[in-house]
Design a protein around this motif. Sequence first.
Motif, PDB file in Angstrom:
ATOM      1  N   SER A   1       0.836  -1.182   0.000  1.00 42.27           N
ATOM      2  CA  SER A   1       0.000   0.000   0.000  1.00 42.27           C
ATOM      3  C   SER A   1       0.877   1.240   0.000  1.00 42.27           C
ATOM      4  O   SER A   1       1.988   1.224   0.499  1.00 42.27           O
ATOM      5  N   VAL A   2       0.367   2.292  -0.567  1.00 40.00           N
ATOM      6  CA  VAL A   2       1.049   3.579  -0.555  1.00 40.00           C
ATOM      7  C   VAL A   2       0.265   4.484   0.382  1.00 40.00           C
ATOM      8  O   VAL A   2      -0.932   4.697   0.197  1.00 40.00           O
ATOM      9  N   SER A   3       0.935   4.970   1.402  1.00 38.79           N
ATOM     10  CA  SER A   3       0.281   5.803   2.416  1.00 38.79           C
ATOM     11  C   SER A   3       0.929   7.182   2.425  1.00 38.79           C
ATOM     12  O   SER A   3       1.992   7.364   3.016  1.00 38.79           O
ATOM     13  N   PRO A   4       0.303   8.145   1.767  1.00 40.34           N
ATOM     14  CA  PRO A   4       0.890   9.483   1.764  1.00 40.34           C
ATOM     15  C   PRO A   4       0.443  10.294   2.973  1.00 40.34           C
ATOM     16  O   PRO A   4      -0.607  10.037   3.562  1.00 40.34           O
ATOM     17  N   GLY A   5       1.246  11.277   3.308  1.00 42.38           N
ATOM     18  CA  GLY A   5       0.843  12.261   4.303  1.00 42.38           C
ATOM     19  C   GLY A   5      -0.118  13.243   3.650  1.00 42.38           C
ATOM     20  O   GLY A   5      -0.818  12.908   2.686  1.00 42.38           O
ATOM     21  N   TYR A   6      -0.123  14.468   4.137  1.00 41.71           N
ATOM     22  CA  TYR A   6      -1.039  15.479   3.605  1.00 41.71           C
ATOM     23  C   TYR A   6      -0.659  15.817   2.167  1.00 41.71           C
ATOM     24  O   TYR A   6       0.470  16.201   1.879  1.00 41.71           O
ATOM     25  N   VAL A  42       2.931  11.627  -5.102  1.00 44.31           N
ATOM     26  CA  VAL A  42       2.275  10.337  -4.861  1.00 44.31           C
ATOM     27  C   VAL A  42       2.337   9.487  -6.128  1.00 44.31           C
ATOM     28  O   VAL A  42       2.652   8.295  -6.077  1.00 44.31           O
ATOM     29  N   ALA A  43       2.066  10.102  -7.271  1.00 43.84           N
ATOM     30  CA  ALA A  43       2.126   9.371  -8.541  1.00 43.84           C
ATOM     31  C   ALA A  43       3.531   8.819  -8.780  1.00 43.84           C
ATOM     32  O   ALA A  43       3.686   7.663  -9.204  1.00 43.84           O
ATOM     33  N   ASP A  44       4.553   9.604  -8.490  1.00 38.86           N
ATOM     34  CA  ASP A  44       5.933   9.137  -8.661  1.00 38.86           C
ATOM     35  C   ASP A  44       6.236   7.951  -7.754  1.00 38.86           C
ATOM     36  O   ASP A  44       6.943   7.019  -8.147  1.00 38.86           O
ATOM     37  N   SER A  45       5.699   7.969  -6.532  1.00 35.38           N
ATOM     38  CA  SER A  45       5.955   6.851  -5.620  1.00 35.38           C
ATOM     39  C   SER A  45       5.265   5.578  -6.109  1.00 35.38           C
ATOM     40  O   SER A  45       5.813   4.480  -5.986  1.00 35.38           O
ATOM     41  N   LEU A  47       4.683   4.883  -9.284  1.00 34.47           N
ATOM     42  CA  LEU A  47       5.501   4.432 -10.414  1.00 34.47           C
ATOM     43  C   LEU A  47       6.763   3.720  -9.938  1.00 34.47           C
ATOM     44  O   LEU A  47       7.182   2.725 -10.527  1.00 34.47           O
ATOM     45  N   TYR A  48       7.354   4.217  -8.862  1.00 29.52           N
ATOM     46  CA  TYR A  48       8.532   3.556  -8.291  1.00 29.52           C
ATOM     47  C   TYR A  48       8.192   2.127  -7.877  1.00 29.52           C
ATOM     48  O   TYR A  48       8.916   1.182  -8.198  1.00 29.52           O
ATOM     49  N   VAL A  49       7.091   1.966  -7.160  1.00 31.93           N
ATOM     50  CA  VAL A  49       6.681   0.634  -6.701  1.00 31.93           C
ATOM     51  C   VAL A  49       6.431  -0.282  -7.897  1.00 31.93           C
ATOM     52  O   VAL A  49       6.866  -1.438  -7.919  1.00 31.93           O
ATOM     53  N   LEU A  50       5.749   0.229  -8.906  1.00 30.10           N
ATOM     54  CA  LEU A  50       5.448  -0.589 -10.083  1.00 30.10           C
ATOM     55  C   LEU A  50       6.693  -0.942 -10.886  1.00 30.10           C
ATOM     56  O   LEU A  50       6.712  -1.958 -11.587  1.00 30.10           O
ATOM     57  N   ALA A  51       7.737  -0.130 -10.777  1.00 29.56           N
ATOM     58  CA  ALA A  51       8.959  -0.360 -11.553  1.00 29.56           C
ATOM     59  C   ALA A  51       9.942  -1.305 -10.868  1.00 29.56           C
ATOM     60  O   ALA A  51      10.961  -1.657 -11.467  1.00 29.56           O
ATOM     61  N   THR A  52       9.654  -1.725  -9.652  1.00 26.63           N
ATOM     62  CA  THR A  52      10.581  -2.636  -8.980  1.00 26.63           C
ATOM     63  C   THR A  52      10.586  -3.989  -9.686  1.00 26.63           C
ATOM     64  O   THR A  52       9.588  -4.379 -10.308  1.00 26.63           O
ATOM     65  N   PRO A  53      11.691  -4.710  -9.608  1.00 25.06           N
ATOM     66  CA  PRO A  53      11.760  -6.028 -10.254  1.00 25.06           C
ATOM     67  C   PRO A  53      10.700  -6.983  -9.700  1.00 25.06           C
ATOM     68  O   PRO A  53      10.193  -6.802  -8.587  1.00 25.06           O
ATOM     69  N   ARG A  54      10.379  -8.005 -10.480  1.00 27.61           N
ATOM     70  CA  ARG A  54       9.323  -8.950 -10.110  1.00 27.61           C
ATOM     71  C   ARG A  54       9.602  -9.666  -8.792  1.00 27.61           C
ATOM     72  O   ARG A  54       8.680 -10.084  -8.106  1.00 27.61           O
ATOM     73  N   HIS A  55      10.879  -9.802  -8.437  1.00 31.01           N
ATOM     74  CA  HIS A  55      11.211 -10.519  -7.204  1.00 31.01           C
ATOM     75  C   HIS A  55      11.163  -9.617  -5.961  1.00 31.01           C
ATOM     76  O   HIS A  55      11.422 -10.071  -4.854  1.00 31.01           O
ATOM     77  N   VAL A  56      10.798  -8.360  -6.137  1.00 26.88           N
ATOM     78  CA  VAL A  56      10.737  -7.403  -5.027  1.00 26.88           C
ATOM     79  C   VAL A  56       9.278  -7.160  -4.651  1.00 26.88           C
ATOM     80  O   VAL A  56       8.444  -6.899  -5.511  1.00 26.88           O
ATOM     81  N   GLN A  57       8.989  -7.274  -3.360  1.00 26.06           N
ATOM     82  CA  GLN A  57       7.652  -6.949  -2.861  1.00 26.06           C
ATOM     83  C   GLN A  57       7.740  -5.694  -2.007  1.00 26.06           C
ATOM     84  O   GLN A  57       8.534  -5.635  -1.071  1.00 26.06           O
ATOM     85  N   VAL A  58       6.942  -4.718  -2.340  1.00 27.47           N
ATOM     86  CA  VAL A  58       6.832  -3.524  -1.507  1.00 27.47           C
ATOM     87  C   VAL A  58       5.506  -3.661  -0.771  1.00 27.47           C
ATOM     88  O   VAL A  58       4.443  -3.561  -1.370  1.00 27.47           O
ATOM     89  N   ILE A  62       5.374   4.593   2.942  1.00 28.22           N
ATOM     90  CA  ILE A  62       4.838   5.772   3.620  1.00 28.22           C
ATOM     91  C   ILE A  62       5.661   6.967   3.166  1.00 28.22           C
ATOM     92  O   ILE A  62       6.886   6.965   3.304  1.00 28.22           O
ATOM     93  N   ILE A  63       4.986   7.954   2.611  1.00 28.46           N
ATOM     94  CA  ILE A  63       5.681   9.171   2.204  1.00 28.46           C
ATOM     95  C   ILE A  63       5.002  10.355   2.883  1.00 28.46           C
ATOM     96  O   ILE A  63       3.780  10.415   2.979  1.00 28.46           O
ATOM     97  N   LYS A  64       5.818  11.254   3.401  1.00 26.17           N
ATOM     98  CA  LYS A  64       5.307  12.428   4.100  1.00 26.17           C
ATOM     99  C   LYS A  64       6.136  13.635   3.697  1.00 26.17           C
ATOM    100  O   LYS A  64       7.322  13.500   3.419  1.00 26.17           O
TER     101      LYS A  64
END
Length: 70
Positions: A1-6, A42-45, A47-58, A62-64
């Motif tokens: 999950s992606v949990s942004p601050g304000y 938030v969109a960049d974060s 995209l970062y998660v989606l761009a990780t290799p298949r063997h990586v689980q995020v 949390i971004i603030k």
Amino acid sequence: SVSPGYVKTEILEANFKASGLSQPPDMKGLLDKFPSLQSEDVADSVLYVLATPRHVQVHELIIKPVGEPF
């Protein structure tokens, strides 16, 4: 999950309009004083998660904004 601050968006204003309530006049000024993320941050974060290799689980990201008090 992606949990942004304000994140500075129009969602609060839209919620007030949808509910038929008027936004308190001092709310925008108050919220402008808080550090905030932009929707692009938030969109960049995501995209970062989606761009990780298949063997990586995020499991959680949390971004603030720097200086967020809560």
